[in-house]
Design a protein around this motif. Structure first.
Motif, PDB file in Angstrom:
ATOM      1  N   GLU A 195       0.764  -1.211   0.043  1.00 15.85           N
ATOM      2  CA  GLU A 195       0.144  -0.053   0.072  1.00 15.85           C
ATOM      3  C   GLU A 195       0.890   1.408   0.029  1.00 15.85           C
ATOM      4  O   GLU A 195       0.550   2.351  -0.466  1.00 15.85           O
ATOM      5  N   LEU A 196       1.943   1.241   0.523  1.00 16.39           N
ATOM      6  CA  LEU A 196       3.098   2.289   0.570  1.00 16.39           C
ATOM      7  C   LEU A 196       3.988   2.296  -0.425  1.00 16.39           C
ATOM      8  O   LEU A 196       4.955   2.917  -0.401  1.00 16.39           O
ATOM      9  N   ASP A 197       3.830   1.526  -1.708  1.00 15.72           N
ATOM     10  CA  ASP A 197       4.762   1.257  -2.453  1.00 15.72           C
ATOM     11  C   ASP A 197       4.961   2.824  -3.257  1.00 15.72           C
ATOM     12  O   ASP A 197       6.339   2.729  -3.423  1.00 15.72           O
ATOM     13  N   THR A 198       4.231   3.178  -3.485  1.00 11.90           N
ATOM     14  CA  THR A 198       4.325   4.827  -4.280  1.00 11.90           C
ATOM     15  C   THR A 198       5.072   5.660  -3.349  1.00 11.90           C
ATOM     16  O   THR A 198       6.103   6.020  -3.794  1.00 11.90           O
ATOM     17  N   THR A 199       4.982   5.673  -2.104  1.00 17.30           N
ATOM     18  CA  THR A 199       5.682   6.590  -1.094  1.00 17.30           C
ATOM     19  C   THR A 199       7.174   5.915  -1.036  1.00 17.30           C
ATOM     20  O   THR A 199       8.009   6.964  -0.852  1.00 17.30           O
ATOM     21  N   ILE A 200       7.242   4.764  -0.925  1.00 18.08           N
ATOM     22  CA  ILE A 200       8.534   4.117  -0.913  1.00 18.08           C
ATOM     23  C   ILE A 200       9.402   4.267  -2.109  1.00 18.08           C
ATOM     24  O   ILE A 200      10.619   4.831  -2.080  1.00 18.08           O
ATOM     25  N   LYS A 201       8.519   4.360  -3.482  1.00 16.21           N
ATOM     26  CA  LYS A 201       9.406   4.756  -4.306  1.00 16.21           C
ATOM     27  C   LYS A 201       9.727   5.950  -4.524  1.00 16.21           C
ATOM     28  O   LYS A 201      10.962   6.399  -5.101  1.00 16.21           O
ATOM     29  N   SER A 202       8.849   6.746  -4.377  1.00 16.98           N
ATOM     30  CA  SER A 202       9.237   8.379  -4.255  1.00 16.98           C
ATOM     31  C   SER A 202      10.453   8.822  -3.473  1.00 16.98           C
ATOM     32  O   SER A 202      10.967   9.743  -3.701  1.00 16.98           O
ATOM     33  N   ALA A 203      10.611   8.235  -2.285  1.00 16.56           N
ATOM     34  CA  ALA A 203      11.363   8.301  -1.364  1.00 16.56           C
ATOM     35  C   ALA A 203      13.069   7.678  -1.703  1.00 16.56           C
ATOM     36  O   ALA A 203      13.951   7.997  -1.231  1.00 16.56           O
ATOM     37  N   GLY A 204      12.884   6.910  -2.708  1.00 13.17           N
ATOM     38  CA  GLY A 204      13.925   5.886  -3.099  1.00 13.17           C
ATOM     39  C   GLY A 204      14.456   5.197  -1.968  1.00 13.17           C
ATOM     40  O   GLY A 204      15.502   4.802  -1.767  1.00 13.17           O
ATOM     41  N   ALA A 205      13.537   4.485  -1.079  1.00  9.20           N
ATOM     42  CA  ALA A 205      14.036   3.874   0.015  1.00  9.20           C
ATOM     43  C   ALA A 205      13.835   2.286  -0.199  1.00  9.20           C
ATOM     44  O   ALA A 205      13.087   1.852  -1.021  1.00  9.20           O
ATOM     45  N   THR A 206      14.810   1.667   0.810  1.00  6.18           N
ATOM     46  CA  THR A 206      14.878   0.132   0.538  1.00  6.18           C
ATOM     47  C   THR A 206      14.422  -0.258   2.033  1.00  6.18           C
ATOM     48  O   THR A 206      14.588   0.139   3.039  1.00  6.18           O
ATOM     49  N   ILE A 207      13.584  -1.544   1.744  1.00  9.30           N
ATOM     50  CA  ILE A 207      12.730  -2.103   2.809  1.00  9.30           C
ATOM     51  C   ILE A 207      13.229  -3.306   2.954  1.00  9.30           C
ATOM     52  O   ILE A 207      12.866  -4.142   2.102  1.00  9.30           O
ATOM     53  N   LEU A 267      -6.557  -2.232  13.191  1.00  2.28           N
ATOM     54  CA  LEU A 267      -5.618  -1.240  14.123  1.00  2.28           C
ATOM     55  C   LEU A 267      -4.068  -1.164  14.061  1.00  2.28           C
ATOM     56  O   LEU A 267      -3.598  -0.324  13.953  1.00  2.28           O
ATOM     57  N   LEU A 268      -3.772  -2.609  13.667  1.00  5.54           N
ATOM     58  CA  LEU A 268      -2.336  -2.906  13.528  1.00  5.54           C
ATOM     59  C   LEU A 268      -2.044  -2.251  12.114  1.00  5.54           C
ATOM     60  O   LEU A 268      -0.931  -2.094  12.075  1.00  5.54           O
ATOM     61  N   ARG A 269      -2.734  -2.473  11.416  1.00  7.30           N
ATOM     62  CA  ARG A 269      -2.428  -1.747   9.782  1.00  7.30           C
ATOM     63  C   ARG A 269      -2.248  -0.234  10.041  1.00  7.30           C
ATOM     64  O   ARG A 269      -1.264   0.364   9.528  1.00  7.30           O
ATOM     65  N   ARG A 270      -2.909   0.524  11.065  1.00  6.56           N
ATOM     66  CA  ARG A 270      -2.843   1.761  11.268  1.00  6.56           C
ATOM     67  C   ARG A 270      -1.596   2.068  11.969  1.00  6.56           C
ATOM     68  O   ARG A 270      -0.825   2.954  11.438  1.00  6.56           O
ATOM     69  N   VAL A 271      -1.051   1.238  12.965  1.00  2.00           N
ATOM     70  CA  VAL A 271       0.115   1.234  13.412  1.00  2.00           C
ATOM     71  C   VAL A 271       1.210   1.236  12.631  1.00  2.00           C
ATOM     72  O   VAL A 271       2.125   2.035  12.486  1.00  2.00           O
ATOM     73  N   LEU A 272       1.297   0.141  11.735  1.00  2.00           N
ATOM     74  CA  LEU A 272       2.499  -0.049  10.752  1.00  2.00           C
ATOM     75  C   LEU A 272       2.449   1.218   9.667  1.00  2.00           C
ATOM     76  O   LEU A 272       3.383   1.676   9.409  1.00  2.00           O
ATOM     77  N   HIS A 273       1.337   1.562   9.230  1.00  2.00           N
ATOM     78  CA  HIS A 273       1.313   2.680   8.508  1.00  2.00           C
ATOM     79  C   HIS A 273       1.919   3.944   9.083  1.00  2.00           C
ATOM     80  O   HIS A 273       2.791   4.727   8.307  1.00  2.00           O
ATOM     81  N   ASN A 274       1.337   4.352  10.234  1.00  2.00           N
ATOM     82  CA  ASN A 274       2.154   5.316  10.997  1.00  2.00           C
ATOM     83  C   ASN A 274       3.642   5.310  11.123  1.00  2.00           C
ATOM     84  O   ASN A 274       4.429   6.282  10.796  1.00  2.00           O
TER      85      ASN A 274
END
Length: 456
Positions: free
Chosen positions: A313-325, A339-346
């Motif tokens: 779900e965060l793929d666009t933001t990750i690519k925009s930041a040029g981040a490696t996960i 709720l756990l999904r909200r925690v991980l998103h934050n």
């Protein structure tokens, strides 16, 4: 607890007593039956001796011989001895019969003895007077048939009484055995029922204790949320006033004395930024009230499946930041998937937001079993957080890197994350020993079994 022990001790004692009664009853039946048979055997022996002493091998025999041969004095002495022995045996038989509950008198036998004794002397007298044996027999004859039959009747009656008493004893023994056996079964059933009820009671107690623990956890979470909400309300009221003052101030300047279009544009931009900040604050407040007060609906969740879904779900933001996960995931967690999904998103959103300008963003997310929990660790190589702010970052509206509005946000994200984790009965902290950026660590209860449905 003492009452339970007393009850078990009493139950075991009564059961043991019933078993002893059953054993004693069996032995008592055998003993009483043996005594009756022994007494009957002794009585039969005495009766046989009586018949021998009375019959044609005893008193009657010697009396007849005396009548036929009165000159032989031995027959007289033997008949007298037989009569005395018969008298003793009659008394013994009547006593035995009475002890067996039979009132039987050997009247005919006793009458025969009493009749024969004087006739013995009469035989001697008639013989001395010259009477013949035939005349003597006619003079002293006595009907002894009833005496012989009477002894047979006594034996038959005693045998019948013994058989009846044996049947009665065995019946009583069986009845007592059935009663003791029934009591044992009833008591055993009662013990099993009480044991079942006690187990149910323990289950109820365990369930109530678990509910109390959950309620205490919820109360703790609510207390924390209420405290955060009060802090948040105070800070939000202050933060809302600041952009409102900006809006009011620069609106007045535009209206009153601003004729330069460039200056109007500048003031309008400031007003727009203030409105945007107000919008972020209000949106954060709504998110906090929706998620911070929600009671978790727990279910087993596949950690790898949920985390992978959030990363996608965060793929666009990750690519925009040029981040490696980098992901290292294992196990199942007992949690509310939304709720756990909200925690991980934050948390992932913060790592992607607060990047270091001189380093390519890298995020390491681990979730591994530790005891009965799953420990999550989100590490990045961003700008980091000073150790002295380890507690403050979880307070509402705390923005440590917002001196020049470089990073957008309301300062409510980590407060919301902490509220959600604590509502699950977990804990969260900043790893102050990590200096390469920021590392947030939190733990949730592990699930006992894989989820039945897709956690996403």
């Amino acid at each position: 607890m003492k009452m339970d022990r007393r009850w078990w001790l009493l139950s075991l004692t009564v059961m043991a007593l019933l078993v002893v009664i059953q054993f004693w009853s069996t032995k008592d039946v055998d003993r009483r039956t043996a005594e009756l048979h022994s007494l009957l055997s002794e009585t039969q022996t005495s009766a046989m001796q009586l018949m021998q002493r009375v019959g044609y091998g005893g008193l009657i025999f010697h009396f007849k011989n005396l009548v036929l041969r009165p000159h032989e004095t031995d027959n007289h002495a033997s008949a007298v001895a037989d009569a005395k022995q018969v008298t003793l045996l009659i008394a013994e038989l009547e006593t035995n019969a009475a002890s067996m509950g039979v009132e039987f008198k050997l009247s005919s036998t006793r009458a025969m003895v009493n009749a024969y004794l004087p006739r013995l002397d009469e035989v001697q007298r008639l013989y001395q007077q010259g009477y013949s044996s035939i005349d003597i027999d006619r003079a002293v004859r006595f009907n002894d048939v009833f005496a012989i039959r009477e002894i047979d009747l006594l034996i038959d009656e005693l045998s019948a009484v013994v058989r009846s008493q044996v049947r009665q004893i065995k019946h009583e023994g069986k009845l007592l055995n059935w009663i003791s056996m029934g009591g044992t079964i009833a008591l055993s059933s009662l013990v099993l029922a009480l044991l079942f009820n006690q187990n149910n009671r323990r289950n109820y107690v365990d369930a109530i204790q678990q509910m109390n623990a959950e309620l205490e956890t919820s109360n703790t979470g609510l207390t924390s949320v209420n405290k955060s909400l009060k802090q948040f309300a105070g800070i939000v009221s202050h933060d809302l006033r600041t952009p409102l003052r900006h809006i009011g101030h620069f609106s007045d300047r535009i209206i009153e004395d601003c004729n330069d279009p460039a200056e109007v544009t500048q003031h309008a931009t400031i007003i727009i930024d203030a409105v945007a900040r107000m919008d972020r604050i209000i949106a954060s407040l709504l998110e906090f009230t929706r998620s911070g007060f929600k009671r978790p609906e727990l279910s087993p969740i596949d950690v790898q499946e949920l985390v992978t879904s959030v990363v996608q779900e965060l793929d666009t933001t990750i690519k925009s930041a040029g981040a490696t996960i980098n992901l290292h995931l294992d196990g199942y967690v007992q949690a509310d998937a939304e709720l756990l999904r909200r925690v991980l998103h934050n948390l992932l959103g913060n790592s992607l937001k607060y990047t270091h300008p001189e380093r390519s963003p890298r995020i390491d997310l681990e979730a591994v079993p530790v005891g009965e929990s799953i420990q999550f660790s989100i590490s990045d190589n961003g700008i980091g957080i000073a150790p002295e702010f380890a507690e403050r970052i979880f307070e509402p509206c705390q923005r440590l890197h917002d001196s020049q509005n470089q990073y957008e946000g309301s300062g409510i994200g980590l407060t919301l994350v902490k509220a959600i984790i604590e509502a699950h009965g977990g804990s969260i902290k900043l790893d102050t020993a990590y200096t390469a950026g920021t590392r947030i660590v939190f733990s949730l209860n592990a699930a006992d079994s894989p989820p039945l449905m897709n956690a996403a």
